[in-house]
Motif scaffolding. Structure first.
Motif, mmCIF file in Angstrom:
data_model
loop_
_atom_site.group_PDB
_atom_site.id
_atom_site.type_symbol
_atom_site.label_atom_id
_atom_site.label_comp_id
_atom_site.label_asym_id
_atom_site.label_seq_id
_atom_site.Cartn_x
_atom_site.Cartn_y
_atom_site.Cartn_z
ATOM 1 N N LYS A 133 36.095 41.498 34.486
ATOM 2 C CA LYS A 133 34.804 41.869 33.931
ATOM 3 C C LYS A 133 33.978 40.858 32.947
ATOM 4 O O LYS A 133 32.554 40.698 32.885
ATOM 5 N N LYS A 142 25.592 42.004 38.868
ATOM 6 C CA LYS A 142 25.196 43.422 38.605
ATOM 7 C C LYS A 142 26.246 44.218 39.254
ATOM 8 O O LYS A 142 25.747 45.083 40.303
ATOM 9 N N TYR A 143 27.319 44.539 38.606
ATOM 10 C CA TYR A 143 28.350 45.097 39.362
ATOM 11 C C TYR A 143 28.405 46.371 38.984
ATOM 12 O O TYR A 143 28.687 47.345 40.068
ATOM 13 N N LEU A 144 27.795 47.013 37.956
ATOM 14 C CA LEU A 144 27.595 48.329 37.851
ATOM 15 C C LEU A 144 26.698 48.939 38.931
ATOM 16 O O LEU A 144 26.894 50.216 39.034
ATOM 17 N N GLN A 145 25.897 48.190 39.702
ATOM 18 C CA GLN A 145 25.364 48.747 40.750
ATOM 19 C C GLN A 145 25.994 48.886 42.091
ATOM 20 O O GLN A 145 25.698 49.120 43.158
ATOM 21 N N PRO A 148 31.753 51.942 43.175
ATOM 22 C CA PRO A 148 32.916 52.198 42.195
ATOM 23 C C PRO A 148 34.113 52.392 43.078
ATOM 24 O O PRO A 148 34.302 52.869 44.110
ATOM 25 N N TRP A 161 34.731 47.796 40.503
ATOM 26 C CA TRP A 161 33.563 47.841 41.392
ATOM 27 C C TRP A 161 33.444 46.875 42.462
ATOM 28 O O TRP A 161 33.907 45.720 42.384
#
Length: 215
Positions: A133, A142-145, A148, A161
């Protein structure tokens, strides 16, 4: 010498990392010494080279505060402190990378993900590229996009992710659209797994690994 964290990091890579390729020149700027550029060529010892002088086929054209312009085989390239080595090359440039193992048998070197610097270790046991991370944040991924997923870690199950990288580059070879996983915990290296390695014909002989890009 102008001492900065970037300089210390570059020197550490220069002295500890294996050479990228014997068939091409890998050149890094490790520091500025007076009016000289402190160059590392093909993983060798740093050498101070002044404007108009040459070292192992690399000619210094100009030296600034944090960068130097060099000429290799008639090609001009800009080198900046702390950046990954610049590879200028042979007829096989863009197709072939030769890696050398360290004293522990690991293949560790520097490259780029989406144009951002990273330090990697080759991991043939990993199914995909894995990025901690901390590195993902530094590289602006933009890993939160991304998708999961649950990961098994030493501390139990954690959320990671799954993402797709625009590009991964090592030496003069760049591959596009590579699957990767971002882990919640930091890692000392980016793991180059089989989502990247599968793009190559891989041959290992003793402490040398050759990656030949598939057509």
């Amino acid at each position: 010498m102008k001492y900065t964290p970037a300089l210390a990091f570059s020197l550490a890579l220069a002295l500890l990392s294996p050479t990228l390729a014997s068939a091409q020149s890998a050149v890094a700027l490790a520091g500025i010494l007076g009016g000289k550029a402190l160059l590392v060529v093909n993983g060798g010892a740093p050498r101070g080279v002044g404007t108009g002088e040459s070292h192992q086929g690399v000619k210094v054209l100009s030296v600034g505060k944090e960068e130097a312009v060099v000429e290799i085989d008639g090609t001009r390239r800009s080198l900046r402190l702390g950046e990954a080595p610049v590879s200028v090359g042979s007829a096989s440039a863009g197709k072939r990378v030769v890696l050398a193992a360290d004293s522990r048998g690991h293949f560790i070197n520097t490259g780029q993900i989406n144009g951002q610097h990273m330090q990697y270790v080759v991991d043939t046991g990993a199914s995909s590229v894995a990025i901690g991370k901390t590195d993902a944040d530094r590289m602006g991924l933009k890993y939160l996009q991304g998708q999961p997923m649950r990961l098994s870690t030493a501390n139990g199950v954690a959320q990671g992710w799954r993402i797709r990288l625009d590009s991964v580059r090592i030496g003069d070879v760049e591959v596009f659209g590579i699957d990767a996983v971002v882990t919640p915990q930091p890692m000392p290296y980016v793991l180059l797994g089989n989502s990247f390695l599968g793009q190559f014909q891989m041959t290992r002989t003793n402490d040398q690994m050759v990656l030949e890009k598939r057509n």
